[in-house]
Design a protein around this motif. Structure first.
Motif, short mmCIF file in Angstrom:
data_model
loop_
_atom_site.label_atom_id
_atom_site.label_comp_id
_atom_site.label_asym_id
_atom_site.label_seq_id
_atom_site.Cartn_x
_atom_site.Cartn_y
_atom_site.Cartn_z
N VAL A 11 1.43 -1.15 -21.34
CA VAL A 11 1.64 -0.13 -20.30
C VAL A 11 0.24 0.44 -19.90
N ARG A 12 -0.77 0.74 -20.78
CA ARG A 12 -2.11 1.06 -20.72
C ARG A 12 -2.71 -0.09 -19.82
N TYR A 13 -2.66 -1.36 -20.13
CA TYR A 13 -3.38 -2.34 -19.42
C TYR A 13 -2.97 -2.37 -17.89
N ALA A 14 -1.57 -2.27 -17.71
CA ALA A 14 -0.89 -2.44 -16.53
C ALA A 14 -1.53 -1.28 -15.57
N LEU A 15 -1.46 -0.05 -16.09
CA LEU A 15 -2.08 1.07 -15.40
C LEU A 15 -3.42 0.88 -14.78
N VAL A 16 -3.94 -0.18 -15.33
CA VAL A 16 -5.49 -0.18 -14.93
C VAL A 16 -5.58 -1.50 -13.87
N HIS A 17 -4.82 -2.58 -14.28
CA HIS A 17 -5.05 -3.80 -13.76
C HIS A 17 -3.92 -4.23 -12.79
N SER A 18 -2.78 -3.60 -12.87
CA SER A 18 -1.60 -3.94 -12.05
C SER A 18 -2.00 -3.98 -10.64
N ASP A 19 -1.76 -4.89 -9.77
CA ASP A 19 -2.13 -4.99 -8.31
C ASP A 19 -1.21 -3.90 -7.59
N GLU A 20 -0.18 -3.70 -7.94
CA GLU A 20 1.04 -2.86 -7.31
C GLU A 20 0.46 -1.43 -7.50
N PHE A 21 0.03 -1.26 -8.80
CA PHE A 21 -0.31 0.07 -9.14
C PHE A 21 -1.79 0.48 -8.60
N LEU A 22 -2.62 -0.59 -8.35
CA LEU A 22 -3.97 -0.29 -7.60
C LEU A 22 -3.75 0.11 -6.29
N LYS A 23 -2.68 -0.79 -5.76
CA LYS A 23 -2.65 -0.63 -4.33
C LYS A 23 -2.03 0.61 -3.73
N ASN A 24 -1.22 1.14 -4.70
CA ASN A 24 -0.68 2.73 -4.61
C ASN A 24 -1.69 3.73 -4.62
N ARG A 25 -2.37 3.38 -5.72
CA ARG A 25 -3.70 4.39 -5.90
C ARG A 25 -4.58 4.43 -4.80
N LEU A 26 -4.95 3.44 -4.11
CA LEU A 26 -5.66 3.41 -3.06
C LEU A 26 -5.27 4.03 -1.71
N GLU A 27 -3.84 3.65 -1.66
CA GLU A 27 -3.13 4.53 -0.57
C GLU A 27 -3.51 6.05 -0.78
N ILE A 28 -3.04 6.62 -2.10
CA ILE A 28 -3.43 7.99 -2.37
C ILE A 28 -4.82 8.17 -1.99
N GLN A 29 -5.82 7.55 -2.50
CA GLN A 29 -7.12 8.03 -1.97
C GLN A 29 -7.50 7.94 -0.75
N ILE A 30 -6.76 6.99 0.14
CA ILE A 30 -6.98 7.31 1.73
C ILE A 30 -6.29 8.32 2.32
#
Length: 260
Positions: free
Chosen positions: A66-85
């Motif tokens: 789970v910790r690895y996925a929170l950092v490297h998962s493409d889906e989670f990274l995309k959502n994080r970028l949307e929040i930053q935008i």
């Protein structure tokens, strides 16, 4: 001069406190010797038995996945970028609450032979279209969008972890099934070997041995099918984690239910 055993020199009595001190020192020595023996025995048994093989299990248990996925998962990274935008848009909306001021200067050059009256330099201070109410509405709207993005991000994280939990538990079940099938396959092979060794003696029917051999082939196919399912589940977990598909994923599925 003669000394007798009953003389005062030989009949001296040891005081109670001195006897207590001697007993304490003796007990301490005995206790220290016993502890040394126990430590030596433990060291010898550990050396003889060998340390547990920690390398037989993988590094990635479920919390680590789970910790690895929170950092490297493409889906989670995309959502994080949307929040930053959206957070950047909210900051821009906060900047619009202040008016934009423009300073314009003009300099008039008098032509030869022409008439010019007035100041040749003109300075103007102007405000662009500024609506504080509209700016406040934008701030409120962008804040709501940021909150929606965060809720959506947390929801997708929950869904992703749920899918990872299902895949992780399925991998544990498939590993157990593969181990059980391999044990069954080994027993059936031994049975076929025993039957072949007893054919010459007439104790076993050759048709029965052939039937056992066919059962071994079917068991081998079932083991191969379970291994294919296991690899498919591991590949699915790699995708959910954002792990490289060509790299080996060392999983630790011991007590998978409590890990999840």
């Amino acid at each position: 001069m003669k000394w007798s055993v009953g003389s005062p020199l030989f009949s001296r009595r040891i005081p109670v406190h001195e006897r207590t001190d001697r007993f304490t020192m003796t007990s301490r020595k005995v206790f220290g010797a016993v502890m040394c023996l126990l430590l030596c025995a433990t060291a010898v048994s550990a050396k003889a038995g060998g340390a547990p093989d920690r390398g037989s299990y993988g590094y990635f248990d479920f919390p680590t996945c789970v910790r690895y996925a929170l950092v490297h998962s493409d889906e989670f990274l995309k959502n994080r970028l949307e929040i930053q935008i959206r957070s950047a848009d909210l900051k821009d909306a906060h900047a619009e609450i202040l008016p934009t001021v423009e300073l314009a200067t003009r300099f008039y050059i008098a032509r030869a032979g022409g008439e010019f009256s007035g100041d040749p330099v003109n300075v103007e201070l102007r405000l662009r279209d500024w609506n504080p109410y509209l700016a406040l509405l934008k701030i409120k709207g962008q804040g709501i969008m940021v909150d929606i993005g965060k809720i959506s991000h947390f929801s997708k994280i929950s869904q992703g972890i749920a899918h990872m939990a299902k895949a992780f538990y399925a991998i544990d079940i498939l590993k157990r099934q593969v181990r059980a099938r391999k044990q069954m396959l080994a027993l059936r092979r031994e049975k076929v070997t025993y039957g072949k060794s007893r054919i010459d003696q007439g104790a076993v029917d050759p048709l029965q041995v052939r039937l056992w051999s066919n059962t071994v082939r079917g068991e081998r196919l079932q083991v191969r099918a379970l291994q294919d399912k296991l690899q498919a589940r591991i590949a699915e977990l790699k995708v959910l984690m954002g792990y490289h598909p060509d790299y080996h994923l060392p999983l630790d599925t011991r007590d998978a239910v409590n890990q999840i």
